[in-house]
Scaffold this active site. Sequence first.
Site, short mmCIF file in Angstrom:
data_model
loop_
_atom_site.label_atom_id
_atom_site.label_comp_id
_atom_site.label_asym_id
_atom_site.label_seq_id
_atom_site.Cartn_x
_atom_site.Cartn_y
_atom_site.Cartn_z
N ASP A 47 0.87 -1.17 0.00
CA ASP A 47 0.00 0.00 0.00
C ASP A 47 0.91 1.23 0.00
O ASP A 47 2.13 1.14 0.18
CB ASP A 47 -0.97 -0.01 1.19
C1 NOJ Z 1 -3.99 3.93 -0.05
C2 NOJ Z 1 -5.18 3.03 0.07
O1 NOJ Z 1 -5.17 2.35 1.31
C3 NOJ Z 1 -5.30 2.00 -1.04
O2 NOJ Z 1 -6.54 1.39 -0.93
C4 NOJ Z 1 -5.09 2.63 -2.37
O3 NOJ Z 1 -5.25 1.67 -3.40
C5 NOJ Z 1 -3.71 3.24 -2.41
N1 NOJ Z 1 -3.62 4.26 -1.39
C6 NOJ Z 1 -3.34 3.80 -3.76
O4 NOJ Z 1 -4.00 4.96 -4.03
#
Ligand code: NOJ
Length: 721
Positions: A288
Amino acid sequence: MSKDYEERIQELRSKMTLEEKIGQLQQCGPSLVGAFDVSFDELLNMMFDGRITKEEFDRLMGTAEQDYHEEDLRAGKIGSYNGIGDSAMANRLQKIAVEETRLGIPLLFGYDVIHGFRTVTPIPLAESCAWEPALWEKTGRVAAQEATAAGVHLTFAPMVDVAKDARWGRVSEGAGEDVLLNSDYGVAKVMGFQGDDLTKEDAMAACLKHFAAYGAGEAGRDYNRVDMSMQRLWEEYMPPYQACVDAGARAVMPAFNDINGVPCTVNSWLLRDILREKWGFNGLVISDSNAIAECVDHGIAKDKRDASKQAILAGMDMDMSSNSYIECLKELVESGEVPESVLDGAVDDVLRIKFELGLFDNPYQTDGQRESQAMLKDEYRAIAREAAVKSMVLLKNENQVLPLKADAKIGLFGSLAADKGQMTGAWAIGANPEDCVSIVDACEVRRISYRYSENGSDLLKIAVDSDVLVAAIGEKKEESGEAASRADIMVRQEDLALVRDLLATGKPVIVVLFNGRPLAIPELAEHVPAILEAWHPGVEAGPAILDVLFGDVNPSGKLTTTFPAATGQCPMYYAHINTGRPGGKSKFTSKYLDAPVEPLYPFGYGLSYTTYAYGDLKAEKKEDSLHVTVSVSNTGERDGEEIVQCYVQDVAAKRVRPVRQLKGYKKVGLKAGETKQAEFTIPYEELSYYDWNMNKVPCEGILRVYAGGDSRAELMEEIIL
Ligand code: NOJ
């Protein structure tokens, strides 16, 4: 197919330098640069914590430009981008990768396509209330058709985090509190996004997330710890991830949270033992955003280097946005702390998905022409409208206030009735607010006799001339989604004040709720005659809401998330255990002094403009499964669709079991007066559970089987297993 790829992967990897290998593991997004000398994230923080005003922030943004790190790209230091949803820019960068890097390895473009790209469909929580896998797949397909035309290869979706706590802002992004529904929803999305052949130009790889149990963060606070028994983890949280892997999802995003003390980002049990060894996954694992570096804040790594080492050893292939791998891996491999074979495994996973997507043969999968023709087609809008209508849940309808007569004069109140941009809900970054149709817009199109007041001014004048008053209230899109947990899920005081004023006029009042999570609305439930849960319905919000209000469509949505009566009841969910003192009226029972035992609206609940009756429940033992039949009749005067639900309770087991668990559901179309049978086949395997020692044991003894229209269904049959 994969054997062929494997040979090509080995061959290509054997030509790569250490730096080129590490470059493939680097995913970055465009950075904002401008007349400010801090990072964009820091600038955002400065605005949030008041060091600069919103105006100052906007002024600085006006000076900003995107930096795509093209020099790094040319040097082979980037394998993937996140957040580029524009074919011209994607192709420009792809051309650099293919023509100007030494090995010409194409880029992989990832993007958060959560509930539609341009044709924004209802938020996932809403869409789950349709209980209809075919619909979930269909909207997933539309999302893929549009997003791939804009150059996207992979979506960071579906999110299949079972979420039982309404305080968590991200309940909006998943299919609610039930494990079976999250599994079915996730599988349908994987199929919709990926289509039947990943090499096709309109196929988009699915990156399921957030592995694992992100929805179980303590107290509903985002990013918070998850500490739970293995039994609970495996029974209530893991099945949807596994179902998506089995359905062929080609990527996985580990969650931000820790599980029992080890962050998922560096959790080798999760990423190697379970995901790869046990489930046989050989796709891409992407962190993430910034999660590798954040392992330092977690307190599991002493610095980025340590975090990188732990992450790659644990099985994390790609680093999203933290620059940890690009900064630290070379030295880690050269010093022998990370075996090159481990690095190679990660590189193989990146190359594999690029081969599978057909990027080596066809790196430019779209162009401006395809992009301009792909968006917001009429047929996509029709699907968005269908999805929105099927997502809405009629929570209350006293005295048949609804449906409205075609010539009803409406007094319409609340900013959400006109605010197009709010209709998309959280996570709709490819959206254009102008594409959305508000209730006010839809009233114009349908030539409804209406008068509108955003804030209740002229309320009395409008009320006098109206047959019915409609209040569009609830949450703004910023109030759910990531980093949007709430300590209080009540509706806002201004909204309550508006509704009280409307009720005081004596005219019938209808509340249309917009929200990304369950809201505690006891006062509305008590006093307002009709409540329609519209969620954040997407681009076709207005037409879909009018379809339901005027009865062109008979509502059929049912809640996939419990509506508590008060925030303090959270987490509240139907599949709870009984305790030794189930909540009740007497003193020493499991309850709160100042809140009811029951939720306001239970899981599975939703009304229709007709009524249904259930009967003839039969549960029969077959060789490998339980066979359940129940008859359902439409006892009202309108045709409708009823979501028939089947629950079980294992009455006495080796571990305490939930009071009910959903084991099957069917949407049944019934003409007025018609009766049909719904059938469910429940394999015994799906009734088994984990004992104290984590052995999977069969369900034995008395099993209660319930069938009906919500999780409180009373029709019950006992069977001995
Ligand atoms: C943070 C989020 O938790 C996740 O769900 C997302 O896909 C990513 N950022 C990328 O934007």
